[in-house]
Design an enzyme around this catalytic site. Structure first.
Site, mmCIF file in Angstrom:
data_model
loop_
_atom_site.group_PDB
_atom_site.id
_atom_site.type_symbol
_atom_site.label_atom_id
_atom_site.label_comp_id
_atom_site.label_asym_id
_atom_site.label_seq_id
_atom_site.Cartn_x
_atom_site.Cartn_y
_atom_site.Cartn_z
ATOM 1 N N GLU A 156 -17.894 11.788 -5.583
ATOM 2 C CA GLU A 156 -17.306 13.122 -5.493
ATOM 3 C C GLU A 156 -17.933 13.914 -4.342
ATOM 4 O O GLU A 156 -18.964 13.529 -3.785
ATOM 5 C CB GLU A 156 -17.503 13.905 -6.798
ATOM 6 C CG GLU A 156 -16.889 13.227 -8.021
ATOM 7 C CD GLU A 156 -16.761 14.161 -9.222
ATOM 8 O OE1 GLU A 156 -16.746 15.390 -9.033
ATOM 9 O OE2 GLU A 156 -16.698 13.640 -10.353
ATOM 10 N N GLU A 167 -11.987 2.114 -12.098
ATOM 11 C CA GLU A 167 -10.780 1.764 -11.332
ATOM 12 C C GLU A 167 -10.937 0.434 -10.607
ATOM 13 O O GLU A 167 -10.014 -0.375 -10.570
ATOM 14 C CB GLU A 167 -10.485 2.854 -10.293
ATOM 15 C CG GLU A 167 -10.107 4.202 -10.865
ATOM 16 C CD GLU A 167 -10.196 5.270 -9.779
ATOM 17 O OE1 GLU A 167 -9.271 5.354 -8.964
ATOM 18 O OE2 GLU A 167 -11.200 5.998 -9.750
ATOM 19 N N HIS A 201 -7.190 8.813 -8.202
ATOM 20 C CA HIS A 201 -8.088 8.574 -9.343
ATOM 21 C C HIS A 201 -7.400 8.971 -10.649
ATOM 22 O O HIS A 201 -7.393 8.198 -11.618
ATOM 23 C CB HIS A 201 -9.384 9.370 -9.168
ATOM 24 C CG HIS A 201 -10.268 9.358 -10.380
ATOM 25 N ND1 HIS A 201 -10.980 8.255 -10.787
ATOM 26 C CD2 HIS A 201 -10.545 10.330 -11.298
ATOM 27 C CE1 HIS A 201 -11.668 8.542 -11.883
ATOM 28 N NE2 HIS A 201 -11.424 9.794 -12.220
ATOM 29 N N GLN A 206 -17.224 8.307 -23.506
ATOM 30 C CA GLN A 206 -16.139 9.224 -23.126
ATOM 31 C C GLN A 206 -14.859 8.945 -23.906
ATOM 32 O O GLN A 206 -14.202 9.861 -24.403
ATOM 33 C CB GLN A 206 -15.881 9.093 -21.617
ATOM 34 C CG GLN A 206 -14.859 10.074 -21.059
ATOM 35 C CD GLN A 206 -14.715 9.970 -19.539
ATOM 36 O OE1 GLN A 206 -15.431 9.202 -18.884
ATOM 37 N NE2 GLN A 206 -13.797 10.738 -18.978
ATOM 38 N N TYR A 266 -11.026 17.513 -11.096
ATOM 39 C CA TYR A 266 -10.336 16.230 -11.291
ATOM 40 C C TYR A 266 -9.208 16.192 -10.268
ATOM 41 O O TYR A 266 -8.077 15.896 -10.590
ATOM 42 C CB TYR A 266 -9.799 16.248 -12.728
ATOM 43 C CG TYR A 266 -9.283 14.964 -13.321
ATOM 44 C CD1 TYR A 266 -10.078 13.823 -13.411
ATOM 45 C CD2 TYR A 266 -7.997 14.918 -13.870
ATOM 46 C CE1 TYR A 266 -9.595 12.682 -14.018
ATOM 47 C CE2 TYR A 266 -7.517 13.773 -14.489
ATOM 48 C CZ TYR A 266 -8.323 12.650 -14.554
ATOM 49 O OH TYR A 266 -7.862 11.521 -15.178
ATOM 50 N N ARG A 273 -18.224 5.367 -19.911
ATOM 51 C CA ARG A 273 -16.793 5.278 -20.247
ATOM 52 C C ARG A 273 -16.537 5.028 -21.721
ATOM 53 O O ARG A 273 -15.513 5.480 -22.264
ATOM 54 C CB ARG A 273 -16.142 4.155 -19.442
ATOM 55 C CG ARG A 273 -16.276 4.298 -17.946
ATOM 56 C CD ARG A 273 -15.635 5.562 -17.426
ATOM 57 N NE ARG A 273 -15.822 5.698 -15.981
ATOM 58 C CZ ARG A 273 -15.523 6.781 -15.301
ATOM 59 N NH1 ARG A 273 -15.049 7.862 -15.910
ATOM 60 N NH2 ARG A 273 -15.717 6.835 -14.006
ATOM 61 N N ASP A 331 -21.091 11.637 -10.179
ATOM 62 C CA ASP A 331 -20.919 12.083 -11.560
ATOM 63 C C ASP A 331 -21.008 10.860 -12.483
ATOM 64 O O ASP A 331 -19.995 10.294 -12.893
ATOM 65 C CB ASP A 331 -19.549 12.767 -11.670
ATOM 66 C CG ASP A 331 -19.246 13.242 -13.072
ATOM 67 O OD1 ASP A 331 -20.177 13.620 -13.780
ATOM 68 O OD2 ASP A 331 -18.049 13.237 -13.439
ATOM 69 N N GLU A 341 -19.179 7.940 -10.138
ATOM 70 C CA GLU A 341 -17.968 8.529 -9.567
ATOM 71 C C GLU A 341 -18.343 9.158 -8.238
ATOM 72 O O GLU A 341 -19.280 9.954 -8.173
ATOM 73 C CB GLU A 341 -17.363 9.591 -10.501
ATOM 74 C CG GLU A 341 -16.697 9.008 -11.739
ATOM 75 C CD GLU A 341 -15.959 10.063 -12.579
ATOM 76 O OE1 GLU A 341 -16.205 11.273 -12.382
ATOM 77 O OE2 GLU A 341 -15.140 9.663 -13.433
ATOM 78 N N THR A 395 -13.236 12.635 -8.682
ATOM 79 C CA THR A 395 -13.439 11.347 -8.028
ATOM 80 C C THR A 395 -12.421 11.152 -6.916
ATOM 81 O O THR A 395 -11.218 11.348 -7.120
ATOM 82 C CB THR A 395 -13.300 10.226 -9.073
ATOM 83 O OG1 THR A 395 -14.202 10.508 -10.138
ATOM 84 C CG2 THR A 395 -13.638 8.877 -8.476
ATOM 85 N N LYS A 400 -20.794 12.658 -19.806
ATOM 86 C CA LYS A 400 -21.029 13.144 -18.449
ATOM 87 C C LYS A 400 -22.329 13.938 -18.350
ATOM 88 O O LYS A 400 -22.543 14.634 -17.363
ATOM 89 C CB LYS A 400 -19.870 14.066 -18.040
ATOM 90 C CG LYS A 400 -18.497 13.423 -18.111
ATOM 91 C CD LYS A 400 -18.186 12.666 -16.852
ATOM 92 C CE LYS A 400 -16.698 12.354 -16.756
ATOM 93 N NZ LYS A 400 -16.377 11.789 -15.420
ATOM 94 N N THR A 430 -26.092 14.016 -13.020
ATOM 95 C CA THR A 430 -25.189 14.120 -11.882
ATOM 96 C C THR A 430 -26.096 14.191 -10.668
ATOM 97 O O THR A 430 -26.939 15.078 -10.582
ATOM 98 C CB THR A 430 -24.322 15.381 -11.987
ATOM 99 O OG1 THR A 430 -23.491 15.275 -13.144
ATOM 100 C CG2 THR A 430 -23.453 15.570 -10.752
ATOM 101 N N ASP A 451 -16.900 20.521 -13.057
ATOM 102 C CA ASP A 451 -16.407 19.291 -12.445
ATOM 103 C C ASP A 451 -14.882 19.291 -12.501
ATOM 104 O O ASP A 451 -14.292 19.439 -13.575
ATOM 105 C CB ASP A 451 -16.971 18.088 -13.194
ATOM 106 C CG ASP A 451 -16.784 16.801 -12.410
ATOM 107 O OD1 ASP A 451 -16.702 16.872 -11.167
ATOM 108 O OD2 ASP A 451 -16.720 15.733 -13.035
ATOM 109 N N ARG A 468 -3.380 5.080 -20.511
ATOM 110 C CA ARG A 468 -2.074 5.359 -21.131
ATOM 111 C C ARG A 468 -1.000 4.579 -20.381
ATOM 112 O O ARG A 468 -0.160 5.164 -19.684
ATOM 113 C CB ARG A 468 -1.762 6.872 -21.054
ATOM 114 C CG ARG A 468 -2.772 7.779 -21.757
ATOM 115 C CD ARG A 468 -2.431 9.269 -21.581
ATOM 116 N NE ARG A 468 -2.469 9.688 -20.175
ATOM 117 C CZ ARG A 468 -3.569 10.088 -19.538
ATOM 118 N NH1 ARG A 468 -4.724 10.140 -20.164
ATOM 119 N NH2 ARG A 468 -3.523 10.439 -18.263
#
Lengths: 417, 417
Positions: A203, A363, A137, A240, A132, A237, A233, A201, A349, A253, A257, A130, A146
């Site tokens: 994808e 999001e 995203h 994770q 990114y 959260r 996916d 997600e 994503t 994850k 899927t 997978d 962050r």
């Protein structure tokens, strides 16, 4: 490219996912036929390749085992790009409205009505990676987790960041998905229980159809990709957030899927190439794809509470991906990592720049703080038991669409602890 | 348990890896025999199970396909723990010095001299997961990379941290390993080239011999583990450092993972259980293994420059692992992740508390700053082309050892860029 008209009338309707220009590959069964069979969607029918092989109508190779007696597309993929092109040419000709009566008579008995079939995994997933590669995203996730740092990690603009996923957890559209258990963070020590922040997600998945040994070029990588699916996916959260340092996501994850049931071939999507997003940093030569390296494919996500109507909660497009599948595949082989027939590469994503283009609830609800409204009057920060999430996608031609079929899954309650 | 004496004399030598107490399972070929065959090591010989099956001497099941006509142990593993116990009991009896002459005569033609064979992958790796369960290793890496932070991440004492690796890159001992290419960090933008900080990792690998669907208990996890191998998780530290945020190691660990050629069964290692390390934090109930949950198995690593003698650079022991394979496997299923026959679980690097017990060059040379001396007069911060790294391991009984055979690989120069 204009619509290619077929003698299968339903394939000429402007709203079908499966015009003659598409010809996607799947695996189906019916109560009346033996076992799982390889098939091709055309309008509202499925062409039974096993039946065509039985009657001698379909014969690709003089020798070797018949790839159409399998219950997955892996053996066919292994035959390579020339054979892929041969089958597509043969089917395009035989299903065309210009096909001679003889061809129509030969194929007609192998047409199965789509409403009568169950669809299964179209290929055996060898390994699942997978990526990114959706910039919006990655930036949104960076801002949520962050808020004081740079939204993108330093490496992001230089390489397609990815991690290995779990092939055994890949399931076909329609398979229910059980909310996972796991270690959930608290202010003190973790507790064990059902995820409270279960998410989807949106994808795009690429299927590797040829093996490699050693590093490959972008050109070769492009040739190795057999086709594409939509891919959800599913992500926990809370699990994770607690587990992912320092080695990345793992159980968050691994629940499931979901992929769409039809492999839309690279050949069918070739007319829908478009320019990639602008580069903020020059790519190293091995990753520097020239020309129209992205795809223009409209995507949507709907959410339906149990027994209620669905609400469209995201509209996006594959063109927002910063790296394409060939770049991901080439990067995957830099270390010498051998790739195999049936490897699946998730794109990451695919959020767009706008709010309604955000492609995960993380999001859309901004970390759960701003629940989104549904047409039913409900709101959602994360998924609730009974919710069905459906991904859809289509490249739009002049008077037709190249669709993927629904990629859907319903969330079941967690197992008892 | 005392040495079980065999009529195969070499199995009674105190320094053989393969006394009758061991009976490890592998796959071999010779120039004289057709194809790859399943075999059992006994002293300096290999018992050819295909030959025994052919002659009707070995018959485990009344019906179903013969698992001894395969070129891997996967089909046999799938038959389950009762069948595993049956084969071990049958072999133990037939190879015992007390076996009747009739048994000896039946088996003797199937004994192949070990020096005449090539050893192959003993099983097909379905998926490969690498854990990080060596506390001293995790603490050393934390101190090297984050000198001002807590050496362990907050989650480490609560769960076996792990990530999915790449099954296609797992190779058997003796396979050369080509130094990888990749993106290497610089003070400014990355460059593409050969890794300059290529390393080994001493690990213990567990092989999952039964499938699961949904979360499993520690007890069930223990029953599902068929056996163990030594495992070298080759690692490119420079590639790893640049790529690993935020999703963990990817290409840095995808060049190769070398395993020893013999599956040492859980049954053979059962007498060598010992207490686990002291817990610094209570484990959640699902991970709380009671009693002697660790193994006492001596481990060593040697490094030999091209054409030169080897130097022992590490001596360690599996007892330093904070989480065992059953804990790792149970945690792996918390999300509902399905496990499959042939899944391989790497333990994580097994460093001990002392300097000479550090089980990777990253730790031995403290991030490359303190190269270690070799007996040849050379020094090593990281691996050089031509270096051969060999892992060895043995559980020590009274007058015998349960060994794994060498787990070796030589570093070849990187491909041309």
């Amino acid at each position: 490219m204009p619509l290619l008209r077929s003698w299968v009338e339903s394939a000429n309707a402007p709203d079908t996912d499966f015009p003659l220009n598409n010809l996607p590959y799947g695996v189906f069964s019916t109560p009346d036929l033996d076992g799982r069979r390889m098939g091709v969607a055309i309008g509202d029918h499925i062409l039974d390749l096993f039946a065509l092989s039985e009657t001698g109508v379909l014969r690709l190779t003089e020798d070797g085992p018949d790839p159409f007696r399998e219950d997955s597309w892996n053996a066919f993929m292994a035959l390579g790009p020339e054979t892929w092109a041969d089958l597509r040419a043969m089917l395009t000709e035989a299903l065309s409205e210009d096909a001679p009566d003889r061809a129509q008579s030969a194929l007609r008995p192998a047409l199965v009505p789509g409403w009568s079939v169950d669809l299964h995994m179209p290929f055996r997933v060898s390994e699942y990676t997978d990526f990114y590669s959706g910039r919006h995203h990655a930036e949104n996730v960076g801002r949520i987790f962050r808020p004081d740092g740079d939204p993108l990690s330093a490496n992001w603009l230089s390489m397609p960041i990815g991690y290995n996923g779990r092939a055994s957890s890949v399931v076909v559209s329609g398979t229910p998905v059980r909310r996972p258990l796991g270690q959930l963070p608290t202010r003190e020590l973790p507790v064990f229980g059902a995820s409270k922040r279960f998410d989807f997600e949106l994808e795009f998945g690429a299927i590797v159809g040829q093996p490699s040994d050693g590093m490959i070029s972008l050109k070769r990588a492009g040739e190795m990709i057999f086709g594409y699916v939509l891919l959800n996916d599913w992500s926990a959260r809370d699990i994770q957030r607690w587990e992912a340092q320092p080695l990345g996501p793992f159980q968050a994850k691994a629940t499931a899927t979901t992929i769409s049931p039809w492999i839309v071939t690279a050949a069918a999507l070739a007319p829908f190439r478009c320019p990639p997003p602008e580069r903020s940093r020059d790519l190293l030569p091995y990753l520097d794809a020239k020309g129209d390296s992205a795809y223009d494919i409209d995507l949507s996500v709907t959410l339906a509470p149990d027994g209620a109507d669905e609400t469209v909660i995201c509209r996006s497009n594959t063109k927002y991906l910063y790296y394409n599948s060939a770049q991901q595949l080439t990067h995957h082989t830099t270390s010498g990592c051998p790739m195999r027939v049936g490897d699946l590469l998730g794109s990451g994503t695919i959020s767009g720049p706008e709010k309604h283009q955000r492609a995960a609830l993380l999001e859309l609800s901004w970390g759960g703080k701003e629940p989104i409204p549904l047409d039913t009057g409900d709101t959602r920060a994360f998924l609730e038991d009974g919710d069905t999430v459906t991904l859809r996608g289509a490249a739009r031609g002049d008077g037709y669409r190249i669709g993927f079929g629904d990629c859907a899954g319903q969330v079941l309650p967690a197992p008892d602890v």
